[in-house]
Write an enzyme that holds these catalytic residues in place. Sequence first.
Site, PDB file in Angstrom:
ATOM      1  N   GLU A 150      -4.289  -3.050   3.867  1.00  0.00           N
ATOM      2  CA  GLU A 150      -5.707  -3.192   3.691  1.00  0.00           C
ATOM      3  C   GLU A 150      -6.194  -4.077   4.423  1.00  0.00           C
ATOM      4  O   GLU A 150      -5.980  -5.139   3.228  1.00  0.00           O
ATOM      5  CB  GLU A 150      -7.265  -2.528   3.142  1.00  0.00           C
ATOM      6  CG  GLU A 150      -6.263  -0.951   2.074  1.00  0.00           C
ATOM      7  CD  GLU A 150      -7.313  -0.736   1.532  1.00  0.00           C
ATOM      8  OE1 GLU A 150      -8.850  -0.955   1.321  1.00  0.00           O
ATOM      9  OE2 GLU A 150      -6.824   0.455   0.370  1.00  0.00           O
ATOM     10  N   HIS A 192      -8.484   0.053   6.584  1.00  0.00           N
ATOM     11  CA  HIS A 192      -8.322   1.071   5.240  1.00  0.00           C
ATOM     12  C   HIS A 192      -7.098   1.351   5.189  1.00  0.00           C
ATOM     13  O   HIS A 192      -6.722   3.431   4.941  1.00  0.00           O
ATOM     14  CB  HIS A 192      -8.923   2.079   4.557  1.00  0.00           C
ATOM     15  CG  HIS A 192      -8.911   1.771   3.475  1.00  0.00           C
ATOM     16  ND1 HIS A 192      -7.585   2.693   2.615  1.00  0.00           N
ATOM     17  CD2 HIS A 192      -9.821   2.035   1.717  1.00  0.00           C
ATOM     18  CE1 HIS A 192      -7.915   3.008   1.669  1.00  0.00           C
ATOM     19  NE2 HIS A 192      -8.961   2.771   1.269  1.00  0.00           N
TER      20      HIS A 192
HETATM   21  C1  BG6 Z   1      -9.312   1.172  -1.904  1.00  0.00           C
HETATM   22  C2  BG6 Z   1     -10.197   0.506  -3.063  1.00  0.00           C
HETATM   23  O1  BG6 Z   1      -9.694   0.221  -0.900  1.00  0.00           O
HETATM   24  O2  BG6 Z   1     -10.121   2.337  -1.360  1.00  0.00           O
HETATM   25  C3  BG6 Z   1      -9.747   1.559  -4.226  1.00  0.00           C
HETATM   26  O3  BG6 Z   1      -9.644  -0.322  -3.027  1.00  0.00           O
HETATM   27  C4  BG6 Z   1     -10.646   2.907  -3.463  1.00  0.00           C
HETATM   28  O4  BG6 Z   1     -11.135   1.988  -5.239  1.00  0.00           O
HETATM   29  C5  BG6 Z   1      -9.717   3.658  -2.701  1.00  0.00           C
HETATM   30  O5  BG6 Z   1     -10.094   4.030  -4.865  1.00  0.00           O
HETATM   31  C6  BG6 Z   1      -9.948   5.000  -1.708  1.00  0.00           C
HETATM   32  O6  BG6 Z   1     -11.557   5.283  -1.759  1.00  0.00           O
HETATM   33  P1  BG6 Z   1     -12.124   6.539  -1.179  1.00  0.00           P
HETATM   34  O7  BG6 Z   1     -13.508   6.241  -1.270  1.00  0.00           O
HETATM   35  O8  BG6 Z   1     -11.492   6.541   0.170  1.00  0.00           O
HETATM   36  O9  BG6 Z   1     -11.889   7.585  -2.438  1.00  0.00           O
END
Ligand code: BG6
Length: 305
Positions: A274, A170
């Site tokens: 990602e 990510h």
């Molecule tokens: C992204 C998602 O990968 O991660 C989003 O597509 C999400 O929907 C974002 O808000 C952040 O996620 P987190 O759990 O780290 O706040």
Amino acid sequence: MQDIATLNAKFARPDQVRFVAGPGGLPVAEITTGVATAAVCLHGAHVTAFQPQGEKPVIWLSRKAVFQSGKPIRGGIPLCWPNFGPAPVGSPLPPHGLARLRRWQVVDVVAHDTDRCDLRLALAADDASRELWPHDFALELQVAVGRRLAVALTIRNPGSSAFTCTDALHTYFAVSDVAGVRVSGLERCTYRDTVPTPPATCRQEGPVTFGGNVDRVYLDTTATCVIHDPKWKRRIAVTKQGSRSTVVWTPWEEKAAAMADLGSGKWHGMLCVETANAGPEDAVTVPPGGTHTVSCEVSVLSGAD
Ligand code: BG6
């Protein structure tokens, strides 16, 4: 648990790798090669920095990131596994899974030459993970730091029955201002737009540009993406393997302001592209004794366009 002194005694490499107590006291591997610097927090096996010499940082980390055991770090490269996004219905897994919340072990550090250094980290199932997900697993993350940054997550199933998972590297990229950048490589792809409720299925025409909250899963794509950042006169290429979807995310003002570890206005400087198997179309089934590897390579291309 490996403490800082033990980590340095076993794995430090003069002038290239040392372990320090980072923010929140969490152990961090600081890597310096002849061509780049990087940092990897053992909490979540989380790459928090990568900067080739002479370039601006490539990886973005929130100034408000929380560094605390059991909490995710905002920015860097969170590892989403065994679930990308919300847990399957009825599962106690946290959003984006357990891998980013656990302390990983260092397996080895290999300094190939002055310009390239590899770090290998591991995480295996234990009683705490089985409370969230009832499978045996052995994860390995390889981080190779050179002029490029290569990250590979290998998921091994040492158990006696198959498991199915989704995953993502990510990656939060540093950009001048997301409103002025574009992403190429996803033209003509179908994507699931998760901003509306229910999500909509759309087709990408031309490069991806940003003018509001974008949260999309591009389906059935193995293509290299390029982030074009004219203001900083640079392009970042993200090449991948073992990944059939690409997630593009920027929260924009309202969402970012509501996130304590991000904040109003602070989203301008980040963009997530990602490397994923976000599911359900591309969820990965790993048979007993089998492995699955998802990997990406990040490089700064010379010259803007
Ligand atoms: C992204 C998602 O990968 O991660 C989003 O597509 C999400 O929907 C974002 O808000 C952040 O996620 P987190 O759990 O780290 O706040």
